[in-house]
Motif scaffolding. Sequence first.
Motif, PDB file in Angstrom:
ATOM      1  N   SER A  47       2.104  -0.175  -1.679  1.00  0.00           N
ATOM      2  CA  SER A  47       1.490   0.827  -2.967  1.00  0.00           C
ATOM      3  C   SER A  47       2.840   1.573  -3.563  1.00  0.00           C
ATOM      4  O   SER A  47       3.054   2.022  -4.658  1.00  0.00           O
ATOM      5  N   ARG A  95      -4.163   1.664  -0.729  1.00  0.00           N
ATOM      6  CA  ARG A  95      -5.485   0.613  -0.339  1.00  0.00           C
ATOM      7  C   ARG A  95      -6.466   1.532   0.448  1.00  0.00           C
ATOM      8  O   ARG A  95      -7.683   1.636   0.089  1.00  0.00           O
ATOM      9  N   GLN A 149      -1.453  -6.995   1.483  1.00  0.00           N
ATOM     10  CA  GLN A 149      -2.167  -6.744   0.298  1.00  0.00           C
ATOM     11  C   GLN A 149      -1.656  -7.871  -0.929  1.00  0.00           C
ATOM     12  O   GLN A 149      -0.512  -7.874  -1.299  1.00  0.00           O
ATOM     13  N   THR A 152      -5.445  -5.977  -3.787  1.00  0.00           N
ATOM     14  CA  THR A 152      -5.546  -4.466  -4.077  1.00  0.00           C
ATOM     15  C   THR A 152      -4.201  -4.211  -4.801  1.00  0.00           C
ATOM     16  O   THR A 152      -4.194  -3.165  -5.777  1.00  0.00           O
TER      17      THR A 152
END
Length: 289
Positions: A47, A95, A149, A152
């Motif tokens: 992220s 996420r 991931q 996502t």
Amino acid sequence: MSFAEQELRSQFEALEQTARHIIGRREELRSVLGEVRSLCVLGCGSSHSVAKSTARQFAQRCGIPAQALAAGDLLVNFDAYQRTLTGTALVLLSRSGSTSELLAAARLFRERFPGMPIISICAVTDAPVAELATISVELPWAFDRSVCQTRTVSNLYGAGLLLAALKSGDGSLLADFDELREKSTGFCAEVEEVTDALAAGDWTSSVVLADSGSAGLAEEAALAFKEICRTPSSFYNLLDVRHGPIVLVDRRTLVLTLVSRGDAALQADLVTDLRSRTDHVVVFACGPA
């Protein structure tokens, strides 16, 4: 079929849902985004890589100062960032929406800057991060069960890009999302045979190159090589790879290069240099190749 492959294959369907959800809430989101004069985007791990692209997209498309920080960095060094965060809105990417470093950093931000907007984007409904947010965008259809991931990541990236389009009033970008699923079906069918052949090649490490608003996403792509196939990988900006890292590019290196709509000659020269070192060079072009 592994969870990761299932999630990869379903990412465009999920992106379509993400676009519908965000465009359906455009007036509500615009009311919050209208207050934003500068932006800090937080994330952890994958992220955080996506946060770098989100910040760049806001800066380029909206003309506002925007930065990305690892949530753990802000948590440990909050006082050092105090001045850069003054008057800044916060975007949280996650996420699970329950990452401890992200939550702790966001709580500190809320305490120090109680009047500033916080926008959360996560792939879980009713996540703890939503309680800290001025407005929360929840994308449960984009949640990845696999540790690595993929779906996502693409949806967090797409959501950030859509928010930047809403703030900048870029209707053409919003319209592009309407065609994404249809275009992706043909694209995936065309390239799958090529990717299977590449995967069977004799390379042992990978390098991913990209610039501008795609750079953070490409950094995450490099991380995926480590997480999914446990292969050494690196990310660099295109021309920056020449400044040292290129010495490690050899015939056993796979190089993935995202060519932008910028200076074509400079980028083509770099690709030529790379092809003199390895036969495993893949070019993704944003325009005519």
